[in-house]
Design an enzyme around this catalytic site. Structure first.
Site, PDB file in Angstrom:
ATOM      1  N   GLY A  94       0.796  -1.221   0.000  1.00  0.00           N
ATOM      2  CA  GLY A  94       0.000   0.000   0.000  1.00  0.00           C
ATOM      3  C   GLY A  94       0.825   1.265   0.000  1.00  0.00           C
ATOM      4  O   GLY A  94       1.964   1.294  -0.456  1.00  0.00           O
ATOM      5  N   SER A  95       0.220   2.313   0.550  1.00  0.00           N
ATOM      6  CA  SER A  95       0.802   3.650   0.481  1.00  0.00           C
ATOM      7  C   SER A  95       2.082   3.780   1.298  1.00  0.00           C
ATOM      8  O   SER A  95       2.210   3.198   2.378  1.00  0.00           O
ATOM      9  CB  SER A  95      -0.210   4.673   0.998  1.00  0.00           C
ATOM     10  OG  SER A  95       0.374   5.956   1.070  1.00  0.00           O
ATOM     11  N   THR A  96       2.972   4.618   0.792  1.00  0.00           N
ATOM     12  CA  THR A  96       4.190   4.956   1.530  1.00  0.00           C
ATOM     13  C   THR A  96       3.880   5.705   2.831  1.00  0.00           C
ATOM     14  O   THR A  96       4.733   5.766   3.721  1.00  0.00           O
ATOM     15  CB  THR A  96       5.121   5.825   0.669  1.00  0.00           C
ATOM     16  OG1 THR A  96       4.380   6.955   0.188  1.00  0.00           O
ATOM     17  CG2 THR A  96       5.661   5.050  -0.509  1.00  0.00           C
TER      18      THR A  96
END
Ligand SMILES: C/C(=C\C(=O)O)CCOP(=O)(O)O
Length: 134
Positions: free
Chosen positions: A61-63
């Site tokens: 997923g997102s950083t």
């Protein structure tokens, strides 16, 4: 019993194993205020990762997930330590900035070795996991 591993984030911590074969997206899957898994589709839905030795394959997923790990740390609900099959940069950065011991590439598959509730010591400074079976 000691199992050698690769160090990602140095430190030493002891705790109870919480294990999932599902990857974790810290942004979206985890409530940064409570440490609870809030994604209904996730195997650990409704459980808290706070204070656990969290065993999961890798992050996804997102950083922004790195910052969510930092929020967990600041809110005192972070995992005590984390064990991955193979760490990726999101979880690695989150663990390093949050001073959470993180290891991967155990010489024995952690999903064969460990079960929920086992007590382990993650010594990522010395690159081993110590397992205390009853
Ligand atoms: C830094 C980002 C968003 C924010 O400031 O909230 C972008 C994150 O990009 P990802 O593709 O989700 O890693």
């Amino acid at each position: 019993m000691r199992v050698n591993c690769r160090t990602i984030a140095r430190g030493v911590a002891e705790g109870e194993v919480l294990l999932t074969r599902d990857p974790i997206s810290f942004l979206g899957n985890v409530d940064p205020e409570t440490g609870e898994i809030v994604e209904p589709q996730h195997e650990l839905y409704g459980q808290s990762i706070s204070g656990k030795v969290l065993v999961f394959p890798y992050g996804k997923g997102s950083t922004v997930g790195s910052y969510v790990i930092y929020q967990l740390f600041k809110n005192n609900v972070a995992p005590a330590a984390m064990i991955n099959i193979e760490s990726e940069p999101i979880v690695a950065v989150g663990a390093i900035i949050s001073e959470i011991p993180l290891v991967d590439k155990l010489e024995t598959d952690p999903f064969e070795l460990l079960k929920n509730g086992d007590r382990v010591i993650v010594n990522s400074t010395a690159s081993f996991v110590e397992i205390n079976k009853d």
